[in-house]
Design a protein around this motif. Structure first.
Motif, mmCIF file in Angstrom:
data_model
loop_
_atom_site.group_PDB
_atom_site.id
_atom_site.type_symbol
_atom_site.label_atom_id
_atom_site.label_comp_id
_atom_site.label_asym_id
_atom_site.label_seq_id
_atom_site.Cartn_x
_atom_site.Cartn_y
_atom_site.Cartn_z
ATOM 1 N N THR A 280 45.685 43.284 35.526
ATOM 2 C CA THR A 280 45.379 41.672 35.091
ATOM 3 C C THR A 280 46.604 40.851 35.202
ATOM 4 O OG1 THR A 280 43.694 42.471 33.274
ATOM 5 C CG2 THR A 280 44.734 40.378 33.090
ATOM 6 N N SER B 92 48.642 35.743 41.167
ATOM 7 C CA SER B 92 48.276 36.147 42.657
ATOM 8 C C SER B 92 47.667 34.998 43.067
ATOM 9 C CB SER B 92 47.570 37.567 42.934
ATOM 10 O OG SER B 92 47.148 37.556 43.961
ATOM 11 N N HIS C 235 36.785 38.218 36.202
ATOM 12 C CA HIS C 235 37.271 38.234 37.599
ATOM 13 C C HIS C 235 38.701 38.892 37.572
ATOM 14 C CE1 HIS C 235 34.224 35.114 38.001
ATOM 15 N NE2 HIS C 235 33.828 36.009 38.880
ATOM 16 N N ILE C 236 39.355 38.804 36.463
ATOM 17 C CA ILE C 236 40.851 38.908 36.425
ATOM 18 C C ILE C 236 40.990 40.435 35.575
ATOM 19 C CG2 ILE C 236 41.734 36.772 36.908
ATOM 20 C CD1 ILE C 236 42.371 36.693 33.731
ATOM 21 N N MET D 48 46.099 42.303 46.690
ATOM 22 C CA MET D 48 44.819 42.720 45.639
ATOM 23 C C MET D 48 45.754 43.152 44.443
ATOM 24 S SD MET D 48 41.805 41.690 46.065
ATOM 25 C CE MET D 48 41.026 43.008 44.983
ATOM 26 N N PRO D 49 45.580 42.533 43.442
ATOM 27 C CA PRO D 49 46.352 43.103 42.268
ATOM 28 C C PRO D 49 45.606 44.367 41.780
ATOM 29 C CG PRO D 49 44.618 41.117 41.551
ATOM 30 C CD PRO D 49 44.729 41.300 42.918
ATOM 31 N N LEU E 155 38.975 43.628 39.515
ATOM 32 C CA LEU E 155 40.416 43.919 40.044
ATOM 33 C C LEU E 155 40.175 44.734 41.165
ATOM 34 C CD1 LEU E 155 42.453 44.857 36.861
ATOM 35 C CD2 LEU E 155 42.459 42.538 38.221
ATOM 36 N N THR F 189 38.903 34.483 44.895
ATOM 37 C CA THR F 189 37.854 34.714 43.931
ATOM 38 C C THR F 189 36.801 33.350 43.991
ATOM 39 O OG1 THR F 189 39.201 36.184 42.421
ATOM 40 C CG2 THR F 189 37.347 35.206 41.634
ATOM 41 N N PHE G 96 44.795 36.021 45.733
ATOM 42 C CA PHE G 96 43.581 36.732 44.954
ATOM 43 C C PHE G 96 42.534 35.576 44.211
ATOM 44 C CE2 PHE G 96 42.029 38.028 40.579
ATOM 45 C CZ PHE G 96 41.166 39.094 41.220
ATOM 46 N N LYS H 210 49.187 41.072 37.152
ATOM 47 C CA LYS H 210 49.384 40.557 38.611
ATOM 48 C C LYS H 210 48.272 39.692 39.110
ATOM 49 C CE LYS H 210 51.523 44.864 39.961
ATOM 50 N NZ LYS H 210 51.446 46.120 40.437
ATOM 51 N N ALA H 211 46.982 39.804 38.442
ATOM 52 C CA ALA H 211 45.858 38.880 39.208
ATOM 53 C C ALA H 211 46.125 37.616 38.632
ATOM 54 C CB ALA H 211 44.518 39.606 38.468
ATOM 55 N N GLN H 212 46.714 37.263 37.475
ATOM 56 C CA GLN H 212 46.993 35.897 37.029
ATOM 57 C C GLN H 212 48.204 35.354 37.948
ATOM 58 O OE1 GLN H 212 45.709 35.439 32.509
ATOM 59 N NE2 GLN H 212 46.522 37.543 32.787
#
Length: 458
Positions: free
Chosen positions: A321, A327, A345-346, A317-318, A351, A334, A330, A323-325
């Motif tokens: 933002t 990952s 969502h990012i 889990m990031p 998060l 999602t 993740f 890291k979310a993009q």
């Protein structure tokens, strides 16, 4: 690339070809379908620029440009996109490219392992502030020049450099080409600007950013800044060593098809604001869910088999933002949880989504040699979903959607623009920008039809 280089008649011919293509080729010599592709990629990138506006990276970049590059000097300053404050050409390019780069939904080109529109659109907007109004078709021809020059520079760099550099290392040369065409530079001025831009371009290592995701992303903010700075410097007599991604003899063959094969028509569009390397896994998961009517509570485990670079993306889990993009688990989680991946969502509460976190724990990622062997020509993955009732569902090999292998149609790209642009601008202004961009192909269109809509703050 080696430090010791030389030029020969073949490489001199290469630069002459680039100069002719950039500076003297008339709009009429650009194929109609190429200009239409340019309009669609311009629209797609603008949607990401707009959607990224409220994000921290874009806000910091715009405020930083004011602090560091603020000026109102005639001829070399421009308003920042969807902000309105005036800064230097370089500052305007940096701000918009950094903003766009930090919402990872902009287009790319497989052979370059990177992105072009992320600097082309900011450069077009900034440069338009320094020249007289021009036709819509000329705007699209200039966009095409940026893509064609940057793309070949990227391929040349990756073919000869020992490290995997970010897009900013080479897309700066496409920005120089656009500036040269729009500002009426001479071939010699453009040659010097290319040399300056390549020399100072950010030779940043892509895999460092993959391992430690930050707002640096793909280096394109600096690519835009360096390209525009180099053009202004060269206009004033500053000189640079020849750009070896154009003039060195080992790369000459990469430029042989300039003006005959149109890379502009072969960009990929991202359906999701996530690193492209994760898209094949997302699409494979999406296809299995739709085919079998699965819900998240029916899934016991998801096994992702992908190419090496994709397998290196951030795990777990990031907590921000960036890291979310970057990952893959993740992103896949999602998609399972929500059936789509949007800005919500990012960022923010997305998060810490507890359902997504639960699904991430059910996902494993591993490299598959057959997928690695096909990178970067294509991005392929396969997924195996184990269900709670004991079934094992396999996707087979899946290409990431949006590229030549699995293209999105025109209506899907337009719909994507409206999805990203409307929350910030409202439906009326977003629709007006859509119509202006797609109307640039018309003989009577002017760039100002669009320019009047892209500088004022939301």
């Amino acid at each position: 690339m080696a430090d010791s280089t030389h030029t020969d008649p073949a490489t001199s011919d290469t630069f002459a070809r680039v100069a002719e293509f950039t500076l003297t080729r008339p709009v009429e010599a650009f194929p109609e379908q190429t200009l239409e592709a340019a309009a669609l990629m311009l629209l797609d990138t603008l949607g990401i620029t707009i959607g990224a506006g409220p994000m921290d990276a874009g806000r910091i970049a715009r405020d930083g440009a004011v602090a560091l590059y603020g000026t109102d000097q005639p001829g070399t300053s421009a308003r920042m996109m969807f902000d309105g404050r005036r800064v230097s050409l370089a500052g305007a390019g940096f701000a918009a490219a950094t903003q766009t780069d930090n919402l990872d939904g902009h287009d790319g080109y497989n052979p370059t392992k990177g992105h072009i529109g992320v600097v082309v659109v900011p450069a077009l907007a900034a440069l338009s502030e320094t020249v007289d109004d021009f036709s819509g078709r000329e705007a699209l021809a200039t966009v095409t020049v940026g893509y064609e020059v940057a793309g070949r520079a990227g391929i040349s760099l990756h073919d000869t450099a020992c490290d995997y550099h970010t897009s900013g290392a080479w897309n700066a040369l496409g920005v120089v080409a656009m500036a040269a065409r729009m500002r009426g530079m001479s071939a010699e001025q453009m040659r010097q600007a290319m040399g300056i831009a390549e020399y100072h371009g950010p030779r940043s290592q892509m895999m460092r950013e993959i391992a430690n995701p930050t707002m640096l992303h793909d280096g394109s903010g600096w690519g835009a800044m360096v390209g525009l700075s180099s053009a202004v410097l060269a206009e004033n007599g500053f000189t640079g060593a020849p750009a070896i991604t154009i003039e060195e003899d080992r790369v000459a063959h990469h430029w042989d098809d300039l003006g005959t094969f149109w890379q502009m028509e072969h960009q990929y569009v991202k359906p999701y604001p996530i690193c492209r390397w994760a898209h094949a896994a997302i699409d494979a998961t999406r296809a299995l869910i739709r085919e079998h009517g699965l819900t998240h509570d029916q899934i016991a485990a998801i096994e992702v088999n992908t190419f090496h670079e994709s397998a290196c993306l951030f795990q777990g889990m990031p907590d921000d933002t960036s890291k979310a993009q970057y990952s893959l688990p993740f992103a896949v989680a999602t998609m399972v949880a929500h059936g789509r991946i949007g800005v919500e969502h990012i960022t923010g509460d997305g998060l810490t989504d507890p359902l997504v976190a639960q699904i991430v724990d059910r996902i494993t990622v591993q490299e598959a040699a057959r997928h690695s062997d096909r990178f970067p020509a294509c991005r392929v993955a396969d997924v195996v979903i184990s269900t709670v009732d004991g079934r094992e569902l396999t996707s087979g090999d899946v290409h990431a959607r949006g590229g030549p292998e699995a293209p999105m149609d025109r209506d899907e790209v337009v719909q994507k623009f409206m999805e990203f642009a409307t929350p910030s601008l409202g439906a009326a202004r977003a629709g007006a920008i859509r119509d202006a961009v797609l109307g640039l192909t018309q003989p009577d269109a002017r760039f100002s039809d669009l320019g009047a809509l892209i500088f004022d703050a939301p």
